[in-house]
Design a protein around this motif. Structure first.
Motif, PDB file in Angstrom:
ATOM      1  N   GLY A 108      10.958 -15.132 -42.028  1.00 44.74           N
ATOM      2  CA  GLY A 108      10.859 -14.355 -43.266  1.00 44.74           C
ATOM      3  C   GLY A 108      10.272 -12.965 -43.118  1.00 44.74           C
ATOM      4  O   GLY A 108      10.043 -12.275 -44.115  1.00 44.74           O
ATOM      5  N   TYR A 109      10.024 -12.537 -41.877  1.00 44.98           N
ATOM      6  CA  TYR A 109       9.465 -11.189 -41.679  1.00 44.98           C
ATOM      7  C   TYR A 109      10.579 -10.168 -41.525  1.00 44.98           C
ATOM      8  O   TYR A 109      11.666 -10.481 -41.051  1.00 44.98           O
ATOM      9  CB  TYR A 109       8.569 -11.157 -40.429  1.00 44.98           C
ATOM     10  CG  TYR A 109       7.362 -12.031 -40.595  1.00 44.98           C
ATOM     11  CD1 TYR A 109       6.286 -11.608 -41.365  1.00 44.98           C
ATOM     12  CD2 TYR A 109       7.313 -13.300 -40.031  1.00 44.98           C
ATOM     13  CE1 TYR A 109       5.184 -12.424 -41.556  1.00 44.98           C
ATOM     14  CE2 TYR A 109       6.221 -14.130 -40.213  1.00 44.98           C
ATOM     15  CZ  TYR A 109       5.159 -13.681 -40.980  1.00 44.98           C
ATOM     16  OH  TYR A 109       4.079 -14.501 -41.174  1.00 44.98           O
ATOM     17  N   ILE A 111      -7.422  -2.818 -40.027  1.00 42.82           N
ATOM     18  CA  ILE A 111      -7.604  -1.707 -40.983  1.00 42.82           C
ATOM     19  C   ILE A 111      -6.295  -1.464 -41.736  1.00 42.82           C
ATOM     20  O   ILE A 111      -6.274  -1.277 -42.954  1.00 42.82           O
ATOM     21  CB  ILE A 111      -8.046  -0.414 -40.246  1.00 42.82           C
ATOM     22  CG1 ILE A 111      -9.391  -0.616 -39.561  1.00 42.82           C
ATOM     23  CG2 ILE A 111      -8.100   0.774 -41.221  1.00 42.82           C
ATOM     24  CD1 ILE A 111      -9.826   0.561 -38.670  1.00 42.82           C
ATOM     25  N   MET A 112      -5.184  -1.497 -40.995  1.00 45.01           N
ATOM     26  CA  MET A 112      -3.887  -1.228 -41.637  1.00 45.01           C
ATOM     27  C   MET A 112      -3.534  -2.323 -42.643  1.00 45.01           C
ATOM     28  O   MET A 112      -3.019  -2.039 -43.723  1.00 45.01           O
ATOM     29  CB  MET A 112      -2.796  -1.086 -40.570  1.00 45.01           C
ATOM     30  CG  MET A 112      -2.911   0.243 -39.819  1.00 45.01           C
ATOM     31  SD  MET A 112      -2.095   0.280 -38.205  1.00 45.01           S
ATOM     32  CE  MET A 112      -0.430  -0.102 -38.633  1.00 45.01           C
ATOM     33  N   PHE A 113      -3.796  -3.576 -42.301  1.00 42.90           N
ATOM     34  CA  PHE A 113      -3.503  -4.642 -43.266  1.00 42.90           C
ATOM     35  C   PHE A 113      -4.391  -4.519 -44.507  1.00 42.90           C
ATOM     36  O   PHE A 113      -3.973  -4.863 -45.606  1.00 42.90           O
ATOM     37  CB  PHE A 113      -3.659  -6.029 -42.624  1.00 42.90           C
ATOM     38  CG  PHE A 113      -2.377  -6.504 -41.989  1.00 42.90           C
ATOM     39  CD1 PHE A 113      -1.362  -7.053 -42.759  1.00 42.90           C
ATOM     40  CD2 PHE A 113      -2.164  -6.377 -40.628  1.00 42.90           C
ATOM     41  CE1 PHE A 113      -0.163  -7.472 -42.188  1.00 42.90           C
ATOM     42  CE2 PHE A 113      -0.970  -6.790 -40.041  1.00 42.90           C
ATOM     43  CZ  PHE A 113       0.036  -7.337 -40.822  1.00 42.90           C
ATOM     44  N   GLU A 114      -5.620  -4.045 -44.307  1.00 46.65           N
ATOM     45  CA  GLU A 114      -6.511  -3.909 -45.471  1.00 46.65           C
ATOM     46  C   GLU A 114      -6.143  -2.715 -46.341  1.00 46.65           C
ATOM     47  O   GLU A 114      -6.244  -2.755 -47.552  1.00 46.65           O
ATOM     48  CB  GLU A 114      -7.969  -3.764 -44.990  1.00 46.65           C
ATOM     49  CG  GLU A 114      -8.584  -5.100 -44.629  1.00 46.65           C
ATOM     50  CD  GLU A 114      -9.807  -4.958 -43.714  1.00 46.65           C
ATOM     51  OE1 GLU A 114     -10.368  -3.839 -43.629  1.00 46.65           O
ATOM     52  OE2 GLU A 114     -10.177  -5.975 -43.086  1.00 46.65           O
ATOM     53  N   HIS A 157      -0.887  -9.943 -47.652  1.00 49.47           N
ATOM     54  CA  HIS A 157       0.453  -9.766 -48.263  1.00 49.47           C
ATOM     55  C   HIS A 157       0.891  -8.304 -48.253  1.00 49.47           C
ATOM     56  O   HIS A 157       1.416  -7.798 -49.243  1.00 49.47           O
ATOM     57  CB  HIS A 157       0.475 -10.313 -49.699  1.00 49.47           C
ATOM     58  CG  HIS A 157      -0.029 -11.712 -49.770  1.00 49.47           C
ATOM     59  ND1 HIS A 157       0.676 -12.788 -49.271  1.00 49.47           N
ATOM     60  CD2 HIS A 157      -1.195 -12.219 -50.250  1.00 49.47           C
ATOM     61  CE1 HIS A 157      -0.031 -13.891 -49.442  1.00 49.47           C
ATOM     62  NE2 HIS A 157      -1.167 -13.585 -50.023  1.00 49.47           N
ATOM     63  N   ALA A 158       0.641  -7.625 -47.149  1.00 53.89           N
ATOM     64  CA  ALA A 158       0.959  -6.187 -47.090  1.00 53.89           C
ATOM     65  C   ALA A 158       2.456  -5.968 -46.868  1.00 53.89           C
ATOM     66  O   ALA A 158       3.163  -6.855 -46.405  1.00 53.89           O
ATOM     67  CB  ALA A 158       0.184  -5.550 -45.931  1.00 53.89           C
ATOM     68  N   ASP A 159       2.901  -4.747 -47.232  1.00 54.24           N
ATOM     69  CA  ASP A 159       4.282  -4.337 -47.004  1.00 54.24           C
ATOM     70  C   ASP A 159       4.358  -3.767 -45.578  1.00 54.24           C
ATOM     71  O   ASP A 159       3.881  -2.667 -45.317  1.00 54.24           O
ATOM     72  CB  ASP A 159       4.601  -3.277 -48.072  1.00 54.24           C
ATOM     73  CG  ASP A 159       5.833  -2.465 -47.726  1.00 54.24           C
ATOM     74  OD1 ASP A 159       6.685  -2.977 -46.999  1.00 54.24           O
ATOM     75  OD2 ASP A 159       5.915  -1.311 -48.194  1.00 54.24           O
ATOM     76  N   PHE A 160       4.900  -4.546 -44.641  1.00 51.83           N
ATOM     77  CA  PHE A 160       4.934  -4.094 -43.246  1.00 51.83           C
ATOM     78  C   PHE A 160       6.141  -4.695 -42.550  1.00 51.83           C
ATOM     79  O   PHE A 160       6.827  -5.557 -43.103  1.00 51.83           O
ATOM     80  CB  PHE A 160       3.653  -4.528 -42.509  1.00 51.83           C
ATOM     81  CG  PHE A 160       3.686  -5.950 -42.015  1.00 51.83           C
ATOM     82  CD1 PHE A 160       3.616  -7.019 -42.895  1.00 51.83           C
ATOM     83  CD2 PHE A 160       3.819  -6.230 -40.657  1.00 51.83           C
ATOM     84  CE1 PHE A 160       3.676  -8.336 -42.441  1.00 51.83           C
ATOM     85  CE2 PHE A 160       3.877  -7.539 -40.190  1.00 51.83           C
ATOM     86  CZ  PHE A 160       3.797  -8.596 -41.090  1.00 51.83           C
ATOM     87  N   GLU A 208      -1.416 -12.782 -34.592  1.00 52.28           N
ATOM     88  CA  GLU A 208      -2.562 -12.280 -35.368  1.00 52.28           C
ATOM     89  C   GLU A 208      -2.062 -11.523 -36.612  1.00 52.28           C
ATOM     90  O   GLU A 208      -2.620 -11.663 -37.696  1.00 52.28           O
ATOM     91  CB  GLU A 208      -3.357 -11.340 -34.462  1.00 52.28           C
ATOM     92  CG  GLU A 208      -4.808 -11.227 -34.827  1.00 52.28           C
ATOM     93  CD  GLU A 208      -5.529 -10.378 -33.777  1.00 52.28           C
ATOM     94  OE1 GLU A 208      -5.456 -10.699 -32.576  1.00 52.28           O
ATOM     95  OE2 GLU A 208      -6.133  -9.379 -34.181  1.00 52.28           O
ATOM     96  N   ALA A 209      -0.992 -10.757 -36.430  1.00 48.81           N
ATOM     97  CA  ALA A 209      -0.439 -10.015 -37.577  1.00 48.81           C
ATOM     98  C   ALA A 209       0.107 -10.970 -38.635  1.00 48.81           C
ATOM     99  O   ALA A 209      -0.083 -10.747 -39.839  1.00 48.81           O
ATOM    100  CB  ALA A 209       0.668  -9.062 -37.104  1.00 48.81           C
ATOM    101  N   THR A 210       0.751 -12.056 -38.189  1.00 48.49           N
ATOM    102  CA  THR A 210       1.291 -12.995 -39.196  1.00 48.49           C
ATOM    103  C   THR A 210       0.128 -13.625 -39.972  1.00 48.49           C
ATOM    104  O   THR A 210       0.229 -13.820 -41.184  1.00 48.49           O
ATOM    105  CB  THR A 210       2.178 -14.099 -38.557  1.00 48.49           C
ATOM    106  OG1 THR A 210       1.392 -14.901 -37.709  1.00 48.49           O
ATOM    107  CG2 THR A 210       3.352 -13.523 -37.805  1.00 48.49           C
ATOM    108  N   ASN A 211      -0.983 -13.910 -39.280  1.00 50.78           N
ATOM    109  CA  ASN A 211      -2.144 -14.480 -39.985  1.00 50.78           C
ATOM    110  C   ASN A 211      -2.713 -13.480 -40.987  1.00 50.78           C
ATOM    111  O   ASN A 211      -3.037 -13.836 -42.124  1.00 50.78           O
ATOM    112  CB  ASN A 211      -3.242 -14.889 -38.994  1.00 50.78           C
ATOM    113  CG  ASN A 211      -2.795 -16.069 -38.149  1.00 50.78           C
ATOM    114  OD1 ASN A 211      -1.935 -16.848 -38.568  1.00 50.78           O
ATOM    115  ND2 ASN A 211      -3.340 -16.184 -36.951  1.00 50.78           N
TER     116      ASN A 211
END
Ligand SMILES: Cc1cc2nc3c(=O)[nH]c(=O)nc-3n(C[C@H](O)[C@H](O)[C@H](O)COP(=O)(O)OP(=O)(O)OC[C@H]3O[C@@H](n4cnc5c(N)ncnc54)[C@H](O)[C@@H]3O)c2cc1C
Length: 284
Positions: A246-247, A194-197, A223-226, A214-217
């Motif tokens: 690169g994170y 939900i947060m990535f969306e 392409h969220a700002d996180f 899973e978060a990297t995928n």
């Protein structure tokens, strides 16, 4: 005898805390910065029941913000509501937090609000929603083990708020939390999606390999700002690996004299830490 015992325990606690002074925290943040990792400095202390102590904690946090700025340390701060008076009365907490947010805003700094045990959850989420209307430099931790969290995540995202998603560190009753590891992880995945969306400026705060990947995928798709956030003393190599991939990575750096409750949560959540504790006590 008591001070020998305290000294031994402090030695263990130093796996997870920078030390007892502000300078210890600044030094640790600067070491992390040199490796490309941002700091999240946290003055330890919780469930404070004296008004004077909440004022003293607030004043110290204001000084920390000034020093971070003056020394150009790459770090935000994180605060515990019950350190600022939430265990005494809401208005005291709100006054203290307002002072911190005003100072942080004037310095261009960001403030995370930690999530505490369930007696405080509703008040922390409601206060966050109020504060977010007035300040854009504030985020709040949400615990994936809480059954109510999906509703909170959506309410916060509706307001454009910033969430730090973590699993949750307190011992709670099964009526309000998922108890089984796989249920907690499933809920974490669900909330993270939900947060990535829908989110921006959010944090994925876990050391769990599967959830991190899973978060990297998800980040490849959305392409969220996180950023990834991890605790001091846990999975240091993974922090560097993610930075090199690169994170953005931040490290939570607790310090202060009230290290007991925080250290007990860290010992409890990972069995191997009991052996660490026992070994240190035996070797003196
Ligand atoms: C930046 C940050 C802020 C947080 N803020 C809050 C908050 O505001 N409120 C709250 O309730 N909780 C907070 N937490 C704590 C969180 O809720 C968990 O208790 C903690 O992160 C352990 O969960 P995990 O996601 O790492 O997963 P786990 O499944 O517990 O651990 C995954 C792996 O990480 C490693 N690991 C995890 N913990 C330890 C440990 N103590 N010692 C050694 N290795 C370990 C192990 O390799 C383990 O297999 C925060 C965590 C982080 C990273």
């Amino acid at each position: 005898m008591a001070s020998l015992w305290t000294g031994l325990l402090l030695r263990i606690a130093k796996h997870w805390i920078a030390g007892e002074t502000c300078e210890d925290a600044f030094a640790r943040a600067q070491q992390s910065n040199a490796l490309g990792i941002h700091g999240i400095i946290n003055l330890l202390g919780e469930e404070i029941t004296s008004r004077e102590e909440t004022t003293a904690a607030t004043d110290k946090i204001l000084e920390i913000l000034e020093t971070i700025k003056a020394r150009r340390i790459e770090s935000c701060i994180s605060v515990k509501p019950s350190q600022l008076g939430l265990a005494i009365d809401q208005s005291l907490f709100r006054d203290n937090l307002s002072k911190i947010l005003d100072k942080a805003k004037s310095l261009g700094a960001f403030v995370w609000v930690d999530m505490e045990g369930s007696p405080f959850t509703a008040q922390i989420v409601d206060s966050y929603l109020e504060f977010r209307k007035r300040y854009d430099n504030i985020g709040v931790a949400i615990q994936a083990y809480l059954r109510r969290s999906e509703g909170d995540v959506n309410r916060i995202l509706d307001l454009g708020g910033a969430i730090r998603l973590c699993k949750g560190a307190y011992n709670e009753s099964p009526e309000i939390v998922y108890k089984r590891r796989n249920q907690i992880d499933e809920n974490f995945s669900k909330l993270m999606r939900i947060m990535f969306e829908r989110g921006k400026g959010f944090a994925i705060a876990t050391h769990d390999e599967k959830l991190i990947e899973e978060a990297t995928n998800l980040s490849n798709v959305h392409h969220a700002d996180f950023e990834f956030e991890m605790l001091m003393g846990i999975r240091d190599k993974k922090k560097l690996e993610l930075f090199q991939r690169g994170y953005r990575v931040s490290e939570y750096i607790p310090f202060g004299k009230s290290w007991w409750a925080y250290s007990m949560r860290r010992i409890r959540e990972h069995k191997s830490n009991i052996f660490l504790l026992a070994r240190s006590l035996v070797s003196g």
